[in-house]
Design an enzyme around this catalytic site. Structure first.
Site, PDB file in Angstrom:
ATOM      1  N   HIS A 135      -1.802   7.855   4.584  1.00 24.07           N
ATOM      2  CA  HIS A 135      -2.799   8.495   3.726  1.00 24.07           C
ATOM      3  C   HIS A 135      -4.224   8.117   4.124  1.00 24.07           C
ATOM      4  CE1 HIS A 135      -2.746   4.804   1.095  1.00 24.07           C
ATOM      5  NE2 HIS A 135      -3.992   5.159   0.886  1.00 24.07           N
ATOM      6  N   ASP A 162       4.630   6.466   4.126  1.00 24.93           N
ATOM      7  CA  ASP A 162       3.186   6.262   4.255  1.00 24.93           C
ATOM      8  C   ASP A 162       2.896   5.284   5.402  1.00 24.93           C
ATOM      9  OD1 ASP A 162       0.515   6.420   3.740  1.00 24.93           O
ATOM     10  OD2 ASP A 162       0.574   5.372   1.813  1.00 24.93           O
ATOM     11  N   SER A 217      -5.937  -0.039   1.350  1.00 25.07           N
ATOM     12  CA  SER A 217      -4.871   0.793   1.916  1.00 25.07           C
ATOM     13  C   SER A 217      -4.730   0.571   3.407  1.00 25.07           C
ATOM     14  CB  SER A 217      -5.198   2.271   1.707  1.00 25.07           C
ATOM     15  OG  SER A 217      -4.947   2.646   0.400  1.00 25.07           O
TER      16      SER A 217
END
Ligand SMILES: *[C@@H]1O[C@H](CO)[C@@H](O)[C@H](O)[C@H]1NC(C)=O
Ligand SMILES: *[C@@H]1O[C@H](CO)[C@@H](O)[C@H](O)[C@H]1NC(C)=O
Length: 253
Positions: free
Chosen positions: A67, A107, A191
């Site tokens: 992402h 992911d 992230s």
């Protein structure tokens, strides 16, 4: 179909869908000793400046979350303070072909560096798990330059790290993710960063869920589950890149 997918993407990246936020900062951590985590990579969109973390797994490959696949990715190696960035390295992104935003899944992304890193004292690789089922130490550490508070814009200029304890897999739920829980942990901006257990990176920061007052559950992509794909990409990135694009087009049509 493509528009819905885009809307879901924007929602998750910019804020939080009900109860689910994509990660952006370490909450409750301490400053890392400068350059003590030489595999840590700062990633940023060179236009929007949106940041992510990542880590060097080969001289020519950085691993991060899918992402974080922004349009103008640049990676920075050997960073301690993001006020003092070295020259960035351009990359070819290779996201997992089955990556999805909602619900978040697969992911994981590899970034092939256009110029391989010259390894030195402040730029080093970290070991990946060797087999899918190896025992994972439960004492782990997560790090990043993201927000230091779950609810406030508060990125850190210096790298921060915090100790976290893995939940039993029966309490986490899926075979392709691993979890930690508590008040401290990764937040928005973290992230793509590494979950390091012992000397091995076992997870990639993906997202968190606000479970209840002061309890946040963080979910990480379980790297060992993706070893065949990882090895295939690193062996033959050009072929895989092609397949990835084909997969993307299929989804948009
Ligand atoms: C190590 O490599 C990085 C990135 O290539 C560079 O910025 C840094 O100056 C190098 N450090 C040393 C000690 O050579
Ligand atoms: C994490 O735990 C180790 C010991 O297991 C300790 O040495 C270290 O200081 C801790 N780090 C943080 C950020 O609390």
């Amino acid at each position: 179909m493509s528009i819905l997918w885009l809307i879901a993407t924007l929602l998750l990246l910019h804020s939080c869908a009900p109860g689910v936020c994509m990660h952006h900062g370490i909450v409750g951590g301490k400053d890392s000793i400068p350059h003590s985590r030489p595999y840590m990579v700062y990633i940023r969109d060179s236009v929007t400046r949106k940041p992510c973390g990542g880590f060097l797994v080969r001289e020519n490959f950085v691993m991060t979350a899918a992402h974080c696949n922004y349009n103008h990715l640049m990676v920075y190696l050997g960073v301690s303070n993001t006020h003092h960035l070295p020259v960035g390295v351009a990359v070819h992104p290779i996201p997992h072909p089955k990556f999805s935003m909602s619900p978040p899944g697969h992911d994981i992304m590899l970034l092939k560096l256009e110029t391989p890193a010259a390894l030195n004292k402040t730029v080093k690789t970290i070991a990946l798990p060797k087999t899918e089922n190896e025992e994972i130490s439960k004492n782990c550490m997560v790090m990043g330059w993201g927000q230091q508070d779950y609810d406030k814009m508060s990125p850190s200029w210096v790298l921060k790290e915090v100790n976290v304890t893995l939940l039993d897999s029966k309490n986490c739920g899926t075979i392709d993710t691993i979890c930690t829980e508590g008040y401290y942990g990764p937040s928005v901006g973290d992230s793509g960063g590494p979950l390091v257990c012992g000397d091995v990176v076992q997870g990639i920061v993906s997202y968190y869920i606000h479970e209840s007052k002061n309890i946040y559950r963080s979910r990480y992509t379980h790297i060992a589950h993706y070893l065949p794909w990882i090895h295939q990409v690193m062996k033959n990135p050009n072929q895989l890149q092609h397949e990835t694009w084909k997969g993307k087009l299929d989804k948009l049509i």
